[in-house]
Motif scaffolding. Structure first.
Motif, PDB file in Angstrom:
ATOM      1  N   UNK A  86      -5.297   5.815  -3.646  1.00  0.00           N
ATOM      2  CA  UNK A  86      -4.074   5.311  -4.280  1.00  0.00           C
ATOM      3  C   UNK A  86      -3.488   4.159  -3.466  1.00  0.00           C
ATOM      4  N   UNK A  87      -2.630   3.384  -4.126  1.00  0.00           N
ATOM      5  CA  UNK A  87      -1.978   2.239  -3.485  1.00  0.00           C
ATOM      6  C   UNK A  87      -0.718   2.695  -2.761  1.00  0.00           C
ATOM      7  N   UNK A  88      -0.492   2.129  -1.608  1.00  0.00           N
ATOM      8  CA  UNK A  88       0.686   2.434  -0.794  1.00  0.00           C
ATOM      9  C   UNK A  88       1.731   1.341  -0.979  1.00  0.00           C
ATOM     10  N   UNK A  89       2.919   1.713  -1.457  1.00  0.00           N
ATOM     11  CA  UNK A  89       4.004   0.736  -1.600  1.00  0.00           C
ATOM     12  C   UNK A  89       4.406   0.178  -0.238  1.00  0.00           C
ATOM     13  N   UNK A  90       4.347   1.021   0.789  1.00  0.00           N
ATOM     14  CA  UNK A  90       4.711   0.594   2.142  1.00  0.00           C
ATOM     15  C   UNK A  90       3.791  -0.522   2.627  1.00  0.00           C
ATOM     16  N   UNK A  91       2.476  -0.301   2.543  1.00  0.00           N
ATOM     17  CA  UNK A  91       1.524  -1.316   3.009  1.00  0.00           C
ATOM     18  C   UNK A  91       1.583  -2.570   2.139  1.00  0.00           C
ATOM     19  N   UNK A  92       1.769  -2.364   0.829  1.00  0.00           N
ATOM     20  CA  UNK A  92       1.892  -3.514  -0.069  1.00  0.00           C
ATOM     21  C   UNK A  92       3.105  -4.365   0.307  1.00  0.00           C
ATOM     22  N   UNK A  93       4.200  -3.723   0.703  1.00  0.00           N
ATOM     23  CA  UNK A  93       5.412  -4.457   1.096  1.00  0.00           C
ATOM     24  C   UNK A  93       5.163  -5.319   2.330  1.00  0.00           C
ATOM     25  N   UNK A  94       4.437  -4.775   3.308  1.00  0.00           N
ATOM     26  CA  UNK A  94       4.131  -5.571   4.500  1.00  0.00           C
ATOM     27  C   UNK A  94       3.282  -6.783   4.130  1.00  0.00           C
ATOM     28  N   UNK A  95       2.337  -6.600   3.242  1.00  0.00           N
ATOM     29  CA  UNK A  95       1.499  -7.721   2.800  1.00  0.00           C
ATOM     30  C   UNK A  95       2.357  -8.750   2.054  1.00  0.00           C
ATOM     31  N   UNK A  96       3.311  -8.252   1.238  1.00  0.00           N
ATOM     32  CA  UNK A  96       4.167  -9.150   0.450  1.00  0.00           C
ATOM     33  C   UNK A  96       5.064 -10.020   1.327  1.00  0.00           C
ATOM     34  N   UNK A  97       5.359  -9.560   2.531  1.00  0.00           N
ATOM     35  CA  UNK A  97       6.228 -10.319   3.436  1.00  0.00           C
ATOM     36  C   UNK A  97       5.500 -11.521   4.047  1.00  0.00           C
ATOM     37  N   UNK A  98       4.186 -11.468   4.095  1.00  0.00           N
ATOM     38  CA  UNK A  98       3.404 -12.522   4.769  1.00  0.00           C
ATOM     39  C   UNK A  98       3.641 -13.880   4.107  1.00  0.00           C
ATOM     40  N   UNK A  99       3.941 -14.870   4.940  1.00  0.00           N
ATOM     41  CA  UNK A  99       4.118 -16.240   4.450  1.00  0.00           C
ATOM     42  C   UNK A  99       2.787 -16.984   4.477  1.00  0.00           C
ATOM     43  N   UNK A 100       2.685 -17.994   3.638  1.00  0.00           N
ATOM     44  CA  UNK A 100       1.525 -18.868   3.695  1.00  0.00           C
ATOM     45  C   UNK A 100       1.466 -19.538   5.063  1.00  0.00           C
TER      46      UNK A 100
END
Length: 744
Positions: A86-100
């Motif tokens: 399953x997908x983790x909202x926590x890990x997805x959030x950390x990935x979403x914070x990453x800037x180009x």
């Protein structure tokens, strides 16, 4: 008239007659009052069985669905890759914070979309079906921080913050310590610091905040700084919560796939701090595979391969997937070493849970593995999941204990591990503390209880399956890491449905075969010689619980009939002090002829009966009775006639016979003397040593003796051990559950 077994003429049917006698020939007759009368011919005896029409329809539906379920499971197994998780909202959030790397926009905008699309109705993020406040709080706070960092979706942010404010008090529940998320004390304070820096108001009272940070500081103070930077340890799983990180040294600990311990959150944090291209490539692959989301671990290939095989075996449906299971274990074996295993093949790290599971399954399936891989987890007489573990896991001790059950002679490391894990599980059961930090299953207390009460040497396959059908939770079982997560192949309702349908079919087969054996016993007047209906039932139950496959009816029935006749002869001898009536001898000789393919197998079986009768008054009787069952099964299977064609070591075959006879003789003598299998002193130690040697002979597979033949010896020995180990009440309970109680 009395006569001698040694001179009674043999009656040998042809092979064609032999097959016909074991063949069921059902014919549907007339219908009366909603029932169908089925006439079954078994061994030339007609049986009338009333079957409710609705039951017949239900059985037909099951028969239609079963092949489809098997095909579905087979397709899932053949498509196994790096893990269905399953997908983790926590890990997805950390990935979403990453800037180009070359700008201020999100590197992974699809992760932001995933966050927006997966907010729950109460404003939180996390596992929707199972509410654990730590899981909801850490997922929700991380997602709110991700949205706030880009100043988007203010409504969703506020809904998330409202959930956090309303549920903060739940974190003070002392029972949460039983299901503590991995690294929660380190990474949750880090999220709170980030929230404060972003100006988010979580409305947390000052005392509660101080307590959260105090626990974090206390834990970090126990961690040597060099430990984080010098080796692959469990600390790297919580890297995003660590302070004073030397990133140059950390990047040297990257896995071959570019990740930090296969954790998207830790890898995303490393990417933010270093701009490392390999970290970026890892995350890019994850986000593309999961359509914007990120699991808490990935890949998780070894874990999935191992636990799926374990579930199939315990659910009793592994025989449908022999080639697929072989492929799974071949895959695992490629990564096996004395350094142990971890959930993923890409991380140079190991834990006792995956290592113990891998060791047990590989050994049970004939692979050569050494218990040296488990020694690294021992420290000061205790065993840990990994170094510096502060809170021992129940399921890790459970996996270790099960692994120790298949020890070979001289494996002292396993003996120490067994003593430790048995005591640990026993203490936890006595204290009613049976929650685990890695898994929230349906009935862990039942699984642990069965393992403690029924050691492997006394556990019969169909009994274990019947119990596990009540313990396995299917898709409702939840795993614990930094967040809750699901393993879709390991915990799957199709597995459970297929296993229940298969077991129900097995029960119907058992009732029909038992009916036939009872009729045969009555036809031969065996009750006159002391054979009770209960002894017939137990004899068949032991055979069916050990050899349960539908296509092995001849072996199962040969075992059961041999045991019943041995009981008849024994009971009669006890009353008559050794004389034998011609009618009993006739039944015995007919049975020998009935089982035999040819003169050689007939002579061999007849010789076994002679040996048993000659030793009937001595304590060797039970040992020879065990060999009688082995030979009956082997002759019924057709394997006995092939022994001369096999390139086997006759000494090793004789050694198997010696071990079987000796173990069965000793456990029966113990039971007759009123000693339990746990309180028999020297005798118990001798039996344990011989059981380890038997396990080595059966599982190592280097003797030239076929695997089914080796397992026949093991099945028979375990059935004798089971009877000696269990009280009559326990046996009766198992008979009821395995053969008569419907699987719900």
């Amino acid at each position: 008239m009395q006569t001698s077994l040694l001179h009674f003429p043999l009656l040998r049917p042809t092979a064609k007659q032999w097959r016909q006698k074991f063949m069921y020939q059902p014919q549907v007759g007339d219908r009366r009052h909603g029932c169908t009368i089925i006439f079954v011919t078994y061994n030339n005896i007609s049986l009338n069985i009333n079957i409710n029409i609705q039951d017949v329809i239900s059985q037909k539906d099951e028969k239609k669905k079963m092949p489809q379920m098997i095909n579905d499971i087979r397709s899932m197994m053949r498509s196994i890759g790096d893990g269905e998780i399953s997908i983790s909202a926590y890990d997805t959030a950390w990935v979403a914070i990453v800037k180009k790397m070359d700008g201020d926009s999100p590197q992974f905008p699809s992760s932001i979309r995933w966050i927006i699309q997966n907010q729950l109705s109460d404003g939180s993020w996390g596992d929707e079906a199972f509410f654990l406040v730590q899981d909801r709080m850490i997922n929700t706070l991380a997602c709110v921080i991700a949205l706030k960092s880009w100043n988007i979706h203010e409504d969703e942010q506020e809904k998330g913050l409202s959930f956090i404010r309303e549920n903060w008090w739940r974190l003070e529940d002392e029972e949460l310590d039983d299901w503590m998320l991995g690294g929660f004390e380190i990474i949750f304070p880090r999220l709170l610091e980030m929230a404060v820096d972003l100006g988010l108001d979580v409305h947390c009272d000052e005392y509660a905040l101080r307590d959260v940070f105090a626990k974090r500081d206390q834990k970090l103070a126990r961690i040597p700084k060099d430990l984080l930077h010098n080796a692959h340890t469990s600390l790297l799983f919580s890297l995003e919560g660590m302070q004073d990180v030397d990133w140059k040294r950390i990047l040297k600990l990257r896995c071959p796939d570019g990740s930090i311990m296969s954790c998207p959150a830790s890898t995303a944090y490393a990417l933010m701090q270093t701009g490392d291209n390999k970290c970026l490539e890892f995350l890019d692959g994850i986000i593309k595979k999961f359509n914007g989301g990120a699991p808490t671990f990935y890949p998780i290939d070894l874990f999935e391969h191992l636990w799926l095989v374990d579930r199939l075996v315990r659910l009793g449906i592994s025989t449908y997937f022999t080639s697929e299971i072989k492929e799974c274990l071949e895959y695992v074996y490629r990564y096996w070493s004395d350094k142990g295993l971890f959930c993923t093949s890409d991380v140079p790290f190991s834990d006792i849970d995956d290592t113990a599971m891998g060791f047990r399954l590989l050994r049970l399936h004939g692979y050569h593995v050494s218990p040296r891989a488990l020694k690294q987890f021992e420290m000061d007489g205790e065993f840990f999941c990994f170094a510096r573990e502060s809170n021992k896991s129940l399921t890790c001790a459970y996996s270790l204990y099960r692994a120790c059950q298949v020890a070979f002679p001289g494996e002292d490391d396993l003996q120490r591990a067994e003593i430790f894990s048995h005591q640990f599980l026993h203490d936890r059961r006595d204290s009613h503390n049976l929650k685990d930090k890695w898994l929230i299953p349906k009935d862990l207390s039942g699984e642990v209880g069965y393992a403690l009460d029924m050691p492997w040497k006394a556990s019969l396959p169909r009994i274990e399956t019947r119990m596990y059908l009540e313990q396995y939770g299917g898709s409702n079982d939840v795993w614990i890491a930094k967040v809750l997560y699901r393993m879709y192949l390991i915990n799957n309702d199709i597995l459970l449905q297929a296993a229940k349908a298969d077991f129900s079919s097995f029960q119907r087969m058992c009732r029909l075969e038992l009916h036939g054996i009872k009729k045969w016993s009555k036809w031969k007047n065996l009750e006159m010689y002391g054979v009770s209906p209960k002894s017939v039932l137990q004899a068949y139950f032991l055979a069916a619980s050990s050899i349960f496959e539908p296509n092995r009816a001849t072996e199962r029935l040969g075992w059961a009939r041999t045991a019943v006749l041995a009981e008849a002869v024994s009971s009669h001898f006890r009353r008559t002090k050794g004389s034998t009536e011609s009618s009993l001898l006739h039944a015995l000789h007919e049975h020998i002829s009935f089982l035999s393919f040819d003169d050689a197998s007939s002579d061999n079986l007849c010789e076994s009966w002679k040996q048993w009768i000659v030793t009937w008054t001595s304590r060797d009787c039970q040992g020879n009775a065990a060999l009688l069952l082995v030979r009956a099964v082997e002759i019924c299977s057709g394997r006995h006639g092939c022994l001369t064609d096999q390139k086997l070591d006759l000494y090793k075959y004789s050694w198997l016979e010696h071990l079987t006879s000796s173990i069965c003789r000793k456990v029966c003598a113990r039971a007759q003397d009123g000693q339990s299998t746990e309180n028999a002193g020297d005798s118990n130690r001798q039996v344990d040593l011989q059981m380890k040697e038997l396990a080595r002979c059966v599982l190592k597979g280097d003797s030239g003796i076929s695997e089914p033949t080796r397992h026949t010896f093991l099945h028979v020995v375990k059935s004798f051990y089971y009877v000696a180990h269990c009280s009559p009440e326990t046996v009766d309970s198992h008979i009821s559950k395995v053969m008569f109680e419907d699987v719900i």
